[in-house]
Design a protein around this motif. Structure first.
Motif, PDB file in Angstrom:
ATOM      1  N   ILE A  81       0.841  -1.202   0.000  1.00 28.29           N
ATOM      2  CA  ILE A  81       0.000   0.000   0.000  1.00 28.29           C
ATOM      3  C   ILE A  81       0.873   1.248   0.000  1.00 28.29           C
ATOM      4  O   ILE A  81       0.613   2.223  -0.726  1.00 28.29           O
ATOM      5  N   LEU A  82       1.922   1.225   0.811  1.00 28.88           N
ATOM      6  CA  LEU A  82       2.828   2.374   0.868  1.00 28.88           C
ATOM      7  C   LEU A  82       3.514   2.597  -0.480  1.00 28.88           C
ATOM      8  O   LEU A  82       3.697   3.745  -0.915  1.00 28.88           O
ATOM      9  N   ASP A  83       3.898   1.517  -1.145  1.00 26.22           N
ATOM     10  CA  ASP A  83       4.501   1.656  -2.473  1.00 26.22           C
ATOM     11  C   ASP A  83       3.515   2.302  -3.446  1.00 26.22           C
ATOM     12  O   ASP A  83       3.889   3.153  -4.272  1.00 26.22           O
ATOM     13  N   ALA A  84       2.237   1.904  -3.358  1.00 22.39           N
ATOM     14  CA  ALA A  84       1.223   2.491  -4.236  1.00 22.39           C
ATOM     15  C   ALA A  84       1.027   3.972  -3.924  1.00 22.39           C
ATOM     16  O   ALA A  84       0.824   4.789  -4.837  1.00 22.39           O
ATOM     17  N   ALA A  85       1.088   4.335  -2.645  1.00 23.13           N
ATOM     18  CA  ALA A  85       0.948   5.741  -2.265  1.00 23.13           C
ATOM     19  C   ALA A  85       2.103   6.568  -2.821  1.00 23.13           C
ATOM     20  O   ALA A  85       1.909   7.694  -3.308  1.00 23.13           O
ATOM     21  N   LEU A  86       3.302   6.018  -2.762  1.00 21.37           N
ATOM     22  CA  LEU A  86       4.452   6.723  -3.323  1.00 21.37           C
ATOM     23  C   LEU A  86       4.338   6.838  -4.843  1.00 21.37           C
ATOM     24  O   LEU A  86       4.641   7.892  -5.427  1.00 21.37           O
ATOM     25  N   ALA A  87       3.885   5.767  -5.477  1.00 20.21           N
ATOM     26  CA  ALA A  87       3.743   5.791  -6.936  1.00 20.21           C
ATOM     27  C   ALA A  87       2.716   6.841  -7.370  1.00 20.21           C
ATOM     28  O   ALA A  87       2.858   7.463  -8.439  1.00 20.21           O
ATOM     29  N   HIS A  88       1.706   7.066  -6.540  1.00 21.99           N
ATOM     30  CA  HIS A  88       0.680   8.070  -6.838  1.00 21.99           C
ATOM     31  C   HIS A  88       1.106   9.465  -6.375  1.00 21.99           C
ATOM     32  O   HIS A  88       0.354  10.428  -6.541  1.00 21.99           O
TER      33      HIS A  88
END
Length: 365
Positions: A81-88
């Motif tokens: 989830i954190l990786d997705a937040a960074l990607a966004h």
């Protein structure tokens, strides 16, 4: 009965809105980047509803799906989830929104607390259990294996309350019957703790609740949610009275961690309520008639009151030693005090605990 209320959840004020269709009205302004994290089982339905409504408001929104199972309730999933937040490129003014049940909300809340040292989180619960309990309290977390390899429930996490919870009981019609029954276990718990009239409401409207009739479910979500909120407002981070919300859960978490058993959380809580009622009888705090009433209420909503598998008692007692309520002085139990209430007790004799376990079919021979 649509309605809303606001309560002090510790770090912030939490607004709870209960209304059919409100999943399409998430209150986020268009200048805030948003990541919607959704249980993959409802990604194409309720997750899509939330994301499309935000897009229509002009919000820069991305969607990320996760597996919402106990085995996937882990730090690894939080990391994804954190990786997705960074990607966004979710900045500190951004928002994480969970869409799903209690597992989804716990994982997303944990990620929100960690991302850039804390961003806002909102929950759109799609299960009855999350609506009446899990989405409201600000507890987040993940499971962790115990030394024997069994499941350690919610041993990791932080307190990170949501700014907003949007309860849309229209989502309940899509749930399997088993999921709706599980949600009623937590509602029964709230009634035992603070509101006998809620128990009466559940008895009188059982069929309507189990068939997900909107008016009955709206009323239940509002009343049970207000009970949970009232306890959290008194003790947001569980230094005292909030521990009573764990009624039945010391037993339930041990059941959920037992290899070979396949009880969902609400089913394990129902069994835990029966065991806790027997414990209260053994300790002289309740009568046999109270135990019979609890057993009847749990059974009447279709939840198990005993385990035909007859699991090993020694393993369950050992697993209880990892419960989060415990202190250096030993195990602590939430013991009901009828007609309404509970106390946290630490001086419980082991033979009383064995009797409580035996009540729900545990084998100590």
């Amino acid at each position: 009965m649509p309605g809303e209320f606001t309560f002090d959840s510790g770090r912030r004020s939490t607004r709870v809105m209960v209304r059919p269709g409100i999943r399409r009205e998430v209150p986020i302004s268009q200048d805030r980047r948003t990541l919607v994290v959704v249980d993959q089982s409802v990604s194409d339905s309720f997750g899509k509803d939330v994301a499309e409504s935000l897009q229509a408001q002009g919000v820069a929104v991305a969607t990320f799906s996760i597996e919402a199972t106990e085995s996937a309730k882990s730090l690894e999933t939080v990391g994804r989830i954190l990786d997705a937040a960074l990607a966004h490129r979710l900045d500190r003014g951004g928002v994480l929104v969970s869409v799903g049940g209690g597992i989804t909300g716990d994982l997303v809340g944990c990620a929100a607390a960690l991302h850039l040292r804390g961003v806002e989180v909102m929950h759109v619960p799609t299960t009855l259990l999350a609506m009446v309990d899990a989405a409201l309290g600000g507890k987040t977390g993940a499971n962790r294996p115990l030394p024997d390899g069994s499941l350690g429930k919610n041993l990791l996490g932080v307190f990170w309350p949501p700014s907003c919870v949007l309860v849309d009981v229209e989502t309940l019609s899509s749930l399997p019957d088993r999921e709706r029954r599980c949600g009623l276990a937590e509602a029964l718990k709230h009634g035992l703790l603070r509101d006998p009239d809620l128990l009466t409401f559940i008895r009188d409207h059982r069929d309507a609740l189990l068939s997900a009739e909107v008016d009955a479910c709206d009323t239940l979500a509002l009343r049970a949610g207000q009970i949970k909120a009232s306890v959290v407002a008194e003790d947001a981070e569980e230094h005292g009275v909030r521990a009573i919300l764990n009624l039945g859960h010391t037993f339930a978490h041990a059941i959920e961690g037992e290899p070979g058993l396949a009880y969902q959380h609400g089913e394990a809580v129902g069994l835990g309520l029966v065991a806790a009622a027997r414990l209260a009888v053994v300790l002289g705090q309740a009568s046999e008639s109270f135990l019979e009433e609890v057993r009847s209420d749990v059974h009447s909503v279709g939840l198990p009151v005993t385990m035909p598998e007859a699991p090993r008692g020694a393993a369950l007692l050992d697993r209880m030693g990892f419960d989060k309520k415990n202190t250096a002085s030993g195990l602590r139990f939430v013991v009901p005090t009828p007609p309404c209430g509970a106390v946290v007790q630490s001086d419980v004799p082991e033979d009383a605990v064995v009797t409580a376990w035996t009540e729900v079919g545990v084998n100590f021979s």
